[in-house]
Design a protein around this motif. Structure first.
Motif: not given
Length: 89
Positions: A7-8, A10-12, A14-15, A66, A68-69
């Motif tokens: 998950p980290a 994926e978040a990276r 997305a950022r 962070g 992203t939305r």
């Protein structure tokens, strides 16, 4: 058996995507604004490109932090403002 990505990670990703796309759209909008300002276009056209570029730059900053939305919605809004300004061309 399929392995799920971290998950980290994926978040990276997305950022980076939000920040990169925002920066790219901001540069494109700024370039279009400068090019349209040198032509004999109505003032609304370069102003719309500049405003859309500013919104996309804000999206790049939010995306890198962070959010992203919110960055995605700002990217959509900035692109719509630039497209709206292009209609007056």
């Amino acid at each position: 058996m399929s392995e799920r990505a971290d998950p980290a990670q994926e978040a990276r990703r997305a950022r980076w995507t939000a920040a990169g796309t925002g920066g790219l759209l901001a540069c494109a909008g700024l370039a279009a604004s400068v090019l349209r300002a040198t032509d004999a276009e109505p003032v609304l056209v370069p102003a719309a490109y500049a405003l859309g570029a500013a919104v996309c730059a804000c999206a790049a900053v939010l995306g890198s932090r962070g959010r992203t939305r919110r960055a995605l919605w700002l990217l959509v809004g900035g692109a719509m403002v630039m497209a709206f300004g292009d209609q007056f061309d």
